[in-house]
Motif scaffolding. Structure first.
Motif, PDB file in Angstrom:
ATOM      1  N   LYS A  47       0.845  -1.195   0.000  1.00 36.67           N
ATOM      2  CA  LYS A  47       0.000   0.000   0.000  1.00 36.67           C
ATOM      3  C   LYS A  47       0.877   1.239   0.000  1.00 36.67           C
ATOM      4  O   LYS A  47       1.829   1.339   0.785  1.00 36.67           O
ATOM      5  N   THR A  84      -2.124   0.844   9.094  1.00 38.81           N
ATOM      6  CA  THR A  84      -2.549   0.655   7.709  1.00 38.81           C
ATOM      7  C   THR A  84      -2.946  -0.792   7.461  1.00 38.81           C
ATOM      8  O   THR A  84      -3.966  -1.075   6.809  1.00 38.81           O
ATOM      9  N   ARG A 104      -6.332  -1.428   9.044  1.00 40.61           N
ATOM     10  CA  ARG A 104      -7.428  -0.803   8.296  1.00 40.61           C
ATOM     11  C   ARG A 104      -7.720  -1.542   6.994  1.00 40.61           C
ATOM     12  O   ARG A 104      -8.855  -1.568   6.529  1.00 40.61           O
ATOM     13  N   GLU A 111      -9.287   0.703   4.228  1.00 40.97           N
ATOM     14  CA  GLU A 111      -8.324   1.050   3.184  1.00 40.97           C
ATOM     15  C   GLU A 111      -8.310  -0.091   2.167  1.00 40.97           C
ATOM     16  O   GLU A 111      -8.587  -1.250   2.522  1.00 40.97           O
TER      17      GLU A 111
END
Length: 382
Positions: free
Chosen positions: A10, A43, A46, A52
């Motif tokens: 990501k 991150t 999520r 995300e």
């Protein structure tokens, strides 16, 4: 496996938040994602929650590919750091929110709310509003809301980060006991190693968008896999030297390191924790690094010595028991000799220090409350 992460990456603009991360979370485990700010742990959480979307890679839950599922369609409960309770709703209304969205019959909602209020030890507070609760009580309510629809996975983003130290300690013990009662697969984000080691069955240490090591708390502490893991887990002394055929040279001191007999000649860093530095008044076998005491701190259960090595002037910290300290003359300016126990040596290799790319800060590090739409989606899903 309850959750299976495969090769997830990501980026946010020019920042890389996750770099080809893979992780398996067994059913019923309580797993800590541990690392400094910006390491990618929030991150990753999520992405599992559906808040995300990964640039690449897959997320599986109970062998089902949920990579492209919305947060509402995933069987997860999410607990934010800052509670994210609806201020205009009572405790009971907050806990039952997701069930109401699912059109659950009112009698079943009341029954489930009452059950959860007992579980979080807040019976009798159903009619209060969040503003009438303490921080610890609010976080328990947020946890009950996440558990309302009996999710398969519970995700917690630094759940105790907004609380003071005493309340955090109490809630850690409570959450561990709760997990033993309900056995729901859980992942929680933290940068506090004490919190991770006290709560988790397994710890995932993250740094610069990658996973450095996975293991039980004992495995992580006793056998750090990389220099980063060793230095991140509390105070540690660093010694720079060279390895030649299993011999580590540190100034005028030489140590045998059999695990590195294959290394012909290379710079190396040795790591020693303060409580594994033994202090002697006279030089002897093993205790042959001369140092001078700079400061003695005897407050607390251990005596901490701040020393300076005589050969190169570098600082050194040692921790002694009260009993050990009474047998020595510990005063600033006194010369002593130290022996290093359980030395962990890593040949210097920049690849061990993490990548050189820029790293995006975790969402939680900004300290902002989550968007209301995210709260509603996750509360409804829960």
């Amino acid at each position: 496996m309850s959750i299976l992460i495969k090769d997830v990456s990501k980026t946010f603009g020019n920042y890389r938040a996750l770099d080809n991360v893979s992780l398996e979370v067994p059913d019923g485990n309580l797993v800590a994602l541990l690392g400094p700010s910006g390491s990618g742990k929030t991150t990753l959480l999520r992405i599992i929650a559906g808040l995300e979307v990964a640039d690449s890679g897959t997320v599986l839950q109970q062998d089902e590919d949920i990579t492209n599922y919305s947060a509402r369609d995933r069987k997860v409960g999410f607990v934010f750091q800052h509670y994210a309770l609806f201020r205009h709703m009572t405790v009971a209304q907050n806990v039952g929110y997701g069930l109401r969205v699912r059109k659950t019959p009112k009698p079943q909602i009341r029954e489930r709310v009452d059950e959860l209020m007992k579980l979080i030890r807040l019976e009798g507070l159903q009619d209060r509003y969040p503003s009438q609760l303490s921080g610890g009580q609010r976080q328990r309510v947020a946890l009950a809301r996440a558990l309302a629809a009996q999710p398969e996975v519970l995700l917690l983003d630094e759940p105790f980060g907004a609380l003071d130290a005493k309340v955090r300690q109490e809630l850690r013990k409570w959450l561990r006991k709760l997990h033993e009662e309900i056995h729901v697969t859980s992942l929680f984000v933290t940068h506090d190693q004490e919190e991770a080691f006290e709560l988790a069955d397994r710890v995932v240490v993250m740094n610069q968008a990658r996973i450095e090591q996975i293991g039980t708390p004992d495995e992580i502490y006793e056998n750090p896999a990389t220099p980063f893991v060793y230095s991140f887990l509390g105070n540690v002394n660093l010694f720079h030297g060279r390895i030649r055929r299993g011999r580590l040279r540190l100034g005028e001191t030489e140590l045998f390191v059999p695990e590195h007999v294959a290394v012909k000649d290379a710079p190396a860093v040795a790591y020693v924790r303060p409580h594994e530095v033994k202090v002697r008044e006279q030089a002897g076998e093993g205790a042959n690094i001369a140092a001078t005491i700079q400061r003695v701190n005897s407050a607390g259960p251990l005596v901490q010595l701040e020393l300076t090595r005589n050969d190169d002037g570098s600082p050194l910290t040692a921790q002694l028991s009260k009993e050990e300290s009474t047998q020595l003359s510990l005063e600033p300016g006194v010369q002593v000799y130290v022996e290093l126990k359980n030395v962990r040596v890593f040949p210097e290799d920049k690849s061990n220090q993490g990548g050189g790319h820029e790293i995006a800060p975790d969402v939680s590090d900004a300290g902002d409350a989550p968007p209301l739409c995210a709260v509603k989606d996750l509360a409804a899903a829960s």
